[in-house]
Design an enzyme around this catalytic site. Structure first.
Site, short mmCIF file in Angstrom:
data_model
loop_
_atom_site.label_atom_id
_atom_site.label_comp_id
_atom_site.label_asym_id
_atom_site.label_seq_id
_atom_site.Cartn_x
_atom_site.Cartn_y
_atom_site.Cartn_z
N ASN A 162 35.25 83.53 64.59
CA ASN A 162 35.29 82.51 65.63
C ASN A 162 36.14 83.00 66.79
OD1 ASN A 162 34.78 79.67 66.58
ND2 ASN A 162 37.02 79.74 66.66
N GLU A 163 35.52 83.04 67.95
CA GLU A 163 36.20 83.35 69.21
C GLU A 163 37.09 84.60 69.16
OE1 GLU A 163 38.09 79.81 70.77
OE2 GLU A 163 36.15 78.95 71.25
N ASN A 208 30.92 78.98 72.57
CA ASN A 208 31.88 77.87 72.54
C ASN A 208 32.31 77.64 73.99
OD1 ASN A 208 31.69 78.14 69.79
ND2 ASN A 208 33.84 78.66 69.42
N LYS A 228 38.74 65.67 69.33
CA LYS A 228 37.37 65.89 69.82
C LYS A 228 36.33 65.38 68.84
CE LYS A 228 38.58 69.70 72.85
NZ LYS A 228 39.94 70.04 72.31
N TRP A 287 31.64 69.95 69.01
CA TRP A 287 32.99 70.10 68.47
C TRP A 287 33.69 68.77 68.64
CZ3 TRP A 287 34.70 73.49 65.28
CH2 TRP A 287 36.07 73.54 65.01
N TYR A 333 38.51 71.85 79.29
CA TYR A 333 39.60 72.76 79.66
C TYR A 333 39.42 73.27 81.08
CZ TYR A 333 40.96 72.65 74.77
OH TYR A 333 41.37 72.25 73.53
N ASP A 351 44.08 76.19 66.23
CA ASP A 351 44.78 74.92 66.42
C ASP A 351 44.87 74.09 65.13
OD1 ASP A 351 42.10 74.04 66.33
OD2 ASP A 351 42.39 72.52 67.87
N GLU A 400 30.14 75.20 70.07
CA GLU A 400 31.24 74.25 70.33
C GLU A 400 31.14 73.74 71.75
OE1 GLU A 400 35.30 75.40 69.51
OE2 GLU A 400 34.75 76.32 67.60
N TYR A 425 33.79 74.81 77.08
CA TYR A 425 34.45 73.53 77.34
C TYR A 425 34.50 73.20 78.84
CZ TYR A 425 35.68 73.45 72.43
OH TYR A 425 35.60 73.40 71.06
C1 BDP Z 1 38.07 76.32 70.36
C2 BDP Z 1 38.31 76.65 68.91
C3 BDP Z 1 38.50 75.41 68.05
C4 BDP Z 1 39.43 74.44 68.74
C5 BDP Z 1 38.79 74.05 70.05
C6 BDP Z 1 39.60 73.00 70.83
O1 BDP Z 1 37.26 77.43 68.39
O2 BDP Z 1 38.98 75.77 66.78
O3 BDP Z 1 39.70 73.31 67.96
O4 BDP Z 1 38.70 75.18 70.85
O5 BDP Z 1 40.42 73.39 71.63
O6 BDP Z 1 38.57 77.32 71.14
O7 BDP Z 1 39.39 71.81 70.60
#
Ligand code: BDP
Length: 597
Positions: A409-410, A463, A565, A546, A469, A160, A501, A465
């Protein structure tokens, strides 16, 4: 590759400033063969994208050219003369006068170009640097160029953050002796009060080697001779998180009493180890607090800036952060030097972000075609990734602040092909550095049930969320998801687990008494929910929110003026969450995270 430094035998000229600048579509065929015909000038170091008001420049696909005159100091006759680029994002071609003298691919690691035979001490030359921000399946990070309906080329990528490009770090001209120290590696250890510093020197040319180690007060505490050896430090002062202590190893290439080359390496004596589910620094369990960061600031883009660096470290200290991850690429060497001196712990990440076609499938995580295939991340990508790992470890291996390498990363570690892709890279990283643990940051859809590579690594970095999400505004459900997810990893691996994250987009100034996304209160409550869960697991070794600050992204319907974020705004003003993190990380609300009693 040794960072250029002023030493008794080496001299350094900084070439930063304002350079002539143009994009290929507005310049002649071979623009390096003459003065660039352009009204534009660009600042170095800085990404070029946000410097101009012209969106064609901002989103340019292809080469841009930077140019300036350089005069070689008079006293450099007989020396080896080298150009050094701390970074050119993502590829560079270097021209001295009309001639191509060097090239490099990889946007976040340095490269040197030896121009001894092409320039004269006291003379001047025209330096032109072509820089391309293009991403393909031969670059790390990968990307794809698509052609739009009007024939314009457009860069597509799978992360992103905005794809900033250009000369974002310093450019140097420097001189070294013909016979010189080419590389130094140090590995430290200690037992009781006695420290050891193992060293290995690579020479270019023939000479004897001697080394001496001085303490922070300049008193020599150990000496040795030979290209490799072990120095013993009685009454050693260790490098510790929050309490940095640096010795200095002076390496000399000598011929009798004559010093041919001299190079200093700061040395922090410390150990890093994974034991069961613990992450040990100096034999003691360490709990990471801190952030995933970005090199990102207004106008400069990814341009390194000492003022932002100092201020960011101040803010991290203010919140009680003891660490950060260099998400999602290696940061400027100045940042690692500073972390060494400030006692901040670093997870050093490669630029391998976006190795995941699942993200194209949105929350379903279903890839349109396999990630690890010739259509996307195939053999060429893997080669570029390997080369990038080599350059990163060579550059950063001696930093005491760096305690772990994060290889990607991911990535789509849940997809077939992941194992074949990562196994050789893990082997390579372990050969290059047998001393540091390895990790990768795990994407949401790589679960403890379907991930195919975790056994190759030492630490589980998640990571996640939940509450953003997934289950936004419903922190009760989010808490249950998170709890179950961590339990699964605990049972499957027995390894140390950390959150690399977790975060919620937050627009400062928006408030609510309910759990409403984007409000400052929601970011606070979201983080508190996560912390409640983390604290239930003795296997948990850290939390990195994050993100440290809001940062620029490409256009997207789920981004409003960038990714929000940040716990701080892009100009480093605190949101409410900064204060709640400070309470937790500084132990102001009772227990400090990770505390055992
Ligand atoms: C994660 C990614 C990170 C994004 C974050 C987001 O590692 O780079 O900025 O999500 O969506 O999947 O804020």
């Amino acid at each position: 590759m040794l960072k250029p430094k002023h030493t008794p035998t080496r001299e350094l000229l900084n070439l930063d400033g304002v350079w002539r600048f143009g994009i290929d579509s507005r310049l002649s065929e071979q623009p390096w063969t003459a003065l660039l015909e352009t009204p534009l000038e660009a600042a170095v170091p800085a990404s070029y994208n946000d410097l101009f008001t012209d969106s064609e420049i901002r989103d340019h696909v292809g080469w841009v050219y930077y140019q300036r005159e350089v005069r070689v100091p008079r006293g450099w006759a007989g020396e080896r003369i080298v150009l050094r680029f701390d970074a050119a994002t993502h590829a560079a071609r270097v021209y001295v006068g009309d001639e191509l003298v060097g090239a490099h691919i990889g946007g976040y690691t340095p490269f040197d170009v030896d121009i001894t035979d092409r320039v004269k001490a006291g003379g001047a030359f025209r330096l032109t640097v072509g820089v391309s921000g293009d991403l393909s399946n031969e670059t790390i990070p990968p990307g794809r160029i698509e052609v739009g309906m009007d024939g314009r080329r457009k860069q597509v990528y799978f992360h992103d953050f905005y794809n900033y490009a250009g000369l974002a770090r310093s450019v140097w001209l420097y001189c070294m002796p013909q016979t010189r120290i080419a590389d130094v590696t140090v590995v430290t250890d200690f037992e009781g009060s006695v420290g050891t510093v193992d060293y290995r020197v690579e020479l270019d040319g023939d000479a004897e080697v001697r080394v001496r180690l001085a303490d922070a007060g300049g008193v020599v505490v150990a000496e040795a001779q030979g290209v490799a050896g072990s120095l013993v430090v009685a009454d050693v002062t260790l490098w510790k998180p929050g309490a940095a202590y640096l010795y200095e190893l002076t390496v000399e290439a000598v011929d009798g009493e004559n010093v041919i080359d001299s190079y200093p390496v700061p040395v922090g004596v410390r150990t890093v180890k994974v034991r069961g589910h613990e992450f040990l620094i100096n034999g003691e369990p360490f709990y990471f607090t801190g952030f995933g960061k970005h090199e990102d600031s207004p106008v400069r883009g990814k341009g390194h800036d000492d003022a932002f660096m100092v201020h960011d470290f101040q803010l991290m200290d203010w919140t009680g952060a003891n660490s950060f991850r260099t998400s999602h690429y290696p940061y400027a060497e100045e940042v690692l030097d500073f972390a060494d001196r400030q006692g901040i712990v670093v997870i050093d990440e490669t630029a391998a972000v976006g190795l995941n076609m699942g993200v194209v499938g949105g929350m379903s995580g279903v890839p349109p075609f396999p990630t690890f295939s010739e259509q996307y991340a195939g053999a060429a990508t893997q080669d570029a990734h390997a080369q990038h790992i080599r350059e990163l470890i060579t550059r950063d291996k001696n930093h005491p602040s760096v305690v772990m390498w994060c290889i990607a990363n991911e990535p789509a570690s849940n997809e077939d092909g992941a194992r074949e892709y990562f196994e050789p890279l893990v082997k390579l990283a372990r050969e290059l550095d047998p001393t540091r643990p390895l990790t990768y940051a795990l994407v949401m859809f790589a679960t403890f049930q379907n991930d195919q590579i975790i056994d190759l690594f030492d630490v589980v970095s998640m990571n996640r969320y939940y509450g953003w999400y997934i289950a936004i505004g419903d922190l009760k459900t989010a808490e249950m998801y998170l709890q179950g997810d961590i339990e699964g990893w605990v049972e499957r691996t027995g390894k140390p687990i950390m959150m690399t994250e977790y975060g919620a987009d937050t627009q400062p100034g928006i408030h609510s008494v309910w759990d409403a996304g984007w409000t400052e209160e929601y970011q606070v409550n979201y983080l508190a929910m996560n912390h409640r869960v983390f604290d239930r697991f003795p296997q948990f070794v850290g939390e990195q929110v994050w993100n440290f600050a809001d940062f620029a992204t490409s256009n997207g319907i789920h981004r409003v003026d960038g990714n929000k974020k940040g716990v701080f705004t892009r100009d480093r003003k605190p949101k409410s969450a900064a204060f709640s993190l400070r309470d937790r990380w500084r132990g102001l609300n009772g227990r400090k995270p990770g505390a055992t009693e």
